[in-house]
Motif scaffolding. Structure first.
Motif, mmCIF file in Angstrom:
data_model
loop_
_atom_site.group_PDB
_atom_site.id
_atom_site.type_symbol
_atom_site.label_atom_id
_atom_site.label_comp_id
_atom_site.label_asym_id
_atom_site.label_seq_id
_atom_site.Cartn_x
_atom_site.Cartn_y
_atom_site.Cartn_z
ATOM 1 N N THR A 144 0.823 -1.201 0.000
ATOM 2 C CA THR A 144 0.000 0.000 0.000
ATOM 3 C C THR A 144 0.861 1.255 0.000
ATOM 4 O OG1 THR A 144 -1.742 -1.141 1.226
ATOM 5 C CG2 THR A 144 -1.806 1.257 1.231
ATOM 6 N N GLN B 263 -4.611 4.908 4.031
ATOM 7 C CA GLN B 263 -5.057 4.401 2.736
ATOM 8 C C GLN B 263 -6.492 4.845 2.467
ATOM 9 O OE1 GLN B 263 -5.334 0.159 2.279
ATOM 10 N NE2 GLN B 263 -5.489 0.264 0.061
ATOM 11 N N GLU C 45 -2.983 5.923 -1.677
ATOM 12 C CA GLU C 45 -3.610 4.988 -2.598
ATOM 13 C C GLU C 45 -5.076 4.758 -2.234
ATOM 14 O OE1 GLU C 45 -2.304 0.679 -4.510
ATOM 15 O OE2 GLU C 45 -1.477 1.364 -2.616
ATOM 16 N N SER D 26 -8.445 -0.551 -0.878
ATOM 17 C CA SER D 26 -8.343 -1.839 -1.560
ATOM 18 C C SER D 26 -9.553 -2.712 -1.279
ATOM 19 C CB SER D 26 -7.070 -2.570 -1.129
ATOM 20 O OG SER D 26 -7.036 -2.719 0.286
#
Length: 254
Positions: free
Chosen positions: A8, A60, A66, A69
């Protein structure tokens, strides 16, 4: 500066290679809708008043880190963030770490100090949660209405860009989920050995003072409260001079 933690990519506010690691590092942990930029100049004011290293980062999915996820959070998402924070501290080889966490960031600070006591010298929290209250849920419901009917979404988009919908949805859906009603981390508090300063606005729209009382009573290390009259959920923005003064005195005496 970007750094990879496992797979990540995380955005840091500073390049820690420039730090004087003989000095403590104050690590700022943003709230559930926050990011590096939303701290504005507060960390630098703390840096000036303490002469310590200061660092913040976008978790995250937030700010310039990023994208998420996953599309749905687990009930222990804050514990997972504490584990990521511990990895970050190790990767950056930080010593004498003091955590300053706001809201979700405050809860992450508490969990990190509990799970990794040797990595944390002290903690400061603002509006941290250790259990779910009806006031918290009502505040989130009102935020959902504001997101649809005011310019709140546009304000958040300025900082989170394409991540904005996910940032807001993941926060609101998780906390308002029936399965989250019994979320509680009070059993972790007795493992916190370092000193702590627990800050909350008396009129915090996302929690009552019972949160503060629980933290102060249940931590093993010396814990003191700072309850500020006539303000809400963001003391460092609503009464910055007072929070800077109290924070500076606290960390200089660790």
């Amino acid at each position: 500066m970007d750094i990879n933690i496992d797979t990540t990519r995380i955005r840091l506010s500073e390049d820690p290679r420039s730090f004087n690691l003989s000095k403590p590092t104050i690590l700022f942990l943003h709230d559930s809708l926050g990011c590096i930029e939303l701290w504005r100049d507060f960390p630098n004011k703390i840096k000036k008043s303490t002469n310590f290293n200061v660092l913040s980062y976008d978790r995250q999915g937030y700010g310039k880190s990023e994208r998420f996820s996953e599309t749905k959070r687990s009930k222990d998402y804050l514990k997972k963030e504490a584990e990521i924070l511990a990895r970050l501290i190790d990767i950056l080889e930080l010593r004498k770490v003091i955590l300053f966490g706001h809201s979700d960031g405050g809860t992450i600070a508490l969990l990190t100090a509990s799970l990794y006591p040797k990595k944390v010298t002290g903690i400061i929290t603002e509006g941290a949660h250790v259990f779910v209250e009806k006031e918290t849920l009502q505040g989130i419901r009102e935020a959902k209405i504001a997101y649809k009917t005011t310019n709140l979404k546009d304000k958040l988009t300025k900082y989170h860009r394409n991540n904005t919908e996910d940032v807001f949805r993941m926060w609101a859906e998780t906390w308002l989920s029936p399965s989250f009603l019994d979320w509680n981390i009070e059993n972790y508090l007795s493992n916190i050995q370092c000193p702590s300063l627990i800050i909350q606005g008396e009129n915090d729209e996302y929690g009552t003072l019972e949160q503060v009382y629980s933290i102060v009573q249940k931590t093993s290390g010396k814990s003191e409260s700072l309850i500020i009259s006539n303000i809400g959920h963001t003391p460092h923005k609503e009464t910055p001079a007072l929070v800077i003064d109290k924070t500076t005195n606290f960390v200089l005496n660790l």
